[in-house]
Design a protein around this motif. Structure first.
Motif, PDB file in Angstrom:
ATOM      1  N   LEU A   1     -15.674  -2.214  -1.496  1.00  0.00           N
ATOM      2  CA  LEU A   1     -14.588  -1.989  -2.525  1.00  0.00           C
ATOM      3  C   LEU A   1     -13.377  -1.369  -1.902  1.00  0.00           C
ATOM      4  O   LEU A   1     -12.246  -1.657  -2.538  1.00  0.00           O
ATOM      5  CB  LEU A   1     -15.079  -1.350  -3.953  1.00  0.00           C
ATOM      6  CG  LEU A   1     -15.903  -2.073  -4.708  1.00  0.00           C
ATOM      7  CD1 LEU A   1     -16.671  -1.342  -5.883  1.00  0.00           C
ATOM      8  CD2 LEU A   1     -15.294  -3.224  -5.348  1.00  0.00           C
ATOM      9  N   ALA A   2     -13.679  -0.165  -1.237  1.00  0.00           N
ATOM     10  CA  ALA A   2     -12.843   0.586  -0.555  1.00  0.00           C
ATOM     11  C   ALA A   2     -11.697  -0.284   0.391  1.00  0.00           C
ATOM     12  O   ALA A   2     -10.433  -0.311   0.192  1.00  0.00           O
ATOM     13  CB  ALA A   2     -13.295   1.703   0.253  1.00  0.00           C
ATOM     14  N   VAL A   3     -12.513  -1.106   0.887  1.00  0.00           N
ATOM     15  CA  VAL A   3     -11.674  -2.186   2.060  1.00  0.00           C
ATOM     16  C   VAL A   3     -10.986  -3.187   1.186  1.00  0.00           C
ATOM     17  O   VAL A   3      -9.595  -3.284   1.552  1.00  0.00           O
ATOM     18  CB  VAL A   3     -12.678  -3.067   2.946  1.00  0.00           C
ATOM     19  CG1 VAL A   3     -12.141  -3.945   3.657  1.00  0.00           C
ATOM     20  CG2 VAL A   3     -13.344  -1.818   3.897  1.00  0.00           C
ATOM     21  N   LEU A   4     -11.480  -3.771   0.093  1.00  0.00           N
ATOM     22  CA  LEU A   4     -10.615  -4.498  -0.648  1.00  0.00           C
ATOM     23  C   LEU A   4      -9.441  -3.869  -1.197  1.00  0.00           C
ATOM     24  O   LEU A   4      -8.298  -4.516  -1.624  1.00  0.00           O
ATOM     25  CB  LEU A   4     -11.683  -5.224  -1.859  1.00  0.00           C
ATOM     26  CG  LEU A   4     -12.671  -5.976  -1.323  1.00  0.00           C
ATOM     27  CD1 LEU A   4     -13.758  -6.366  -2.490  1.00  0.00           C
ATOM     28  CD2 LEU A   4     -12.016  -7.440  -0.689  1.00  0.00           C
ATOM     29  N   VAL A   5      -9.728  -2.775  -1.899  1.00  0.00           N
ATOM     30  CA  VAL A   5      -8.606  -2.002  -2.353  1.00  0.00           C
ATOM     31  C   VAL A   5      -7.645  -1.639  -1.211  1.00  0.00           C
ATOM     32  O   VAL A   5      -6.202  -1.882  -1.576  1.00  0.00           O
ATOM     33  CB  VAL A   5      -9.024  -0.489  -3.163  1.00  0.00           C
ATOM     34  CG1 VAL A   5      -7.924   0.254  -3.391  1.00  0.00           C
ATOM     35  CG2 VAL A   5      -9.690  -0.738  -4.136  1.00  0.00           C
ATOM     36  N   PHE A   6      -7.824  -1.192  -0.232  1.00  0.00           N
ATOM     37  CA  PHE A   6      -6.965  -1.106   0.756  1.00  0.00           C
ATOM     38  C   PHE A   6      -6.114  -2.176   1.256  1.00  0.00           C
ATOM     39  O   PHE A   6      -5.025  -1.991   1.210  1.00  0.00           O
ATOM     40  CB  PHE A   6      -7.725  -0.417   2.130  1.00  0.00           C
ATOM     41  CG  PHE A   6      -6.875  -0.174   3.181  1.00  0.00           C
ATOM     42  CD1 PHE A   6      -6.148   1.157   3.441  1.00  0.00           C
ATOM     43  CD2 PHE A   6      -6.788  -1.097   4.308  1.00  0.00           C
ATOM     44  CE1 PHE A   6      -5.380   1.226   4.475  1.00  0.00           C
ATOM     45  CE2 PHE A   6      -6.140  -0.795   5.386  1.00  0.00           C
ATOM     46  CZ  PHE A   6      -5.182   0.283   5.494  1.00  0.00           C
ATOM     47  N   PHE A   7      -6.664  -3.381   1.465  1.00  0.00           N
ATOM     48  CA  PHE A   7      -6.031  -4.355   1.939  1.00  0.00           C
ATOM     49  C   PHE A   7      -5.332  -4.961   0.541  1.00  0.00           C
ATOM     50  O   PHE A   7      -4.169  -5.758   0.891  1.00  0.00           O
ATOM     51  CB  PHE A   7      -6.885  -5.561   2.478  1.00  0.00           C
ATOM     52  CG  PHE A   7      -7.682  -5.233   3.841  1.00  0.00           C
ATOM     53  CD1 PHE A   7      -6.453  -5.294   4.876  1.00  0.00           C
ATOM     54  CD2 PHE A   7      -8.603  -5.055   4.303  1.00  0.00           C
ATOM     55  CE1 PHE A   7      -7.150  -4.830   6.160  1.00  0.00           C
ATOM     56  CE2 PHE A   7      -9.272  -4.774   5.179  1.00  0.00           C
ATOM     57  CZ  PHE A   7      -8.218  -4.853   6.512  1.00  0.00           C
TER      58      PHE A   7
END
Length: 63
Positions: free
Chosen positions: A53-59
């Motif tokens: 989820l953190a990676v998806l939010v970041f991108f």
């Protein structure tokens, strides 16, 4: 049977068949899904989901 970690004598069985059947019983008991294993699986699942989820939010913020 001697526990390797502590060197203590756990049990004594006479005869090869008795010893191997008892060893198989002990291994089956150890292989059961315990609450500790469930906790580790749940923790790993939560950490991986959070990281994804953190990676998806970041991108998602950079697009």
């Amino acid at each position: 049977m001697i526990e390797r970690a502590t060197g203590k004598l756990i049990t004594e069985r006479f005869g090869h068949n008795n010893a191997t059947s008892h060893a198989l019983e002990l291994e089956a008991q150890a292989a059961k899904f315990s609450i500790k294993k469930f906790g580790k699986v749940l923790r790993n699942w939560a950490l991986r989901t959070g990281a994804m989820l953190a990676v998806l939010v970041f991108f998602g913020n950079h697009i």
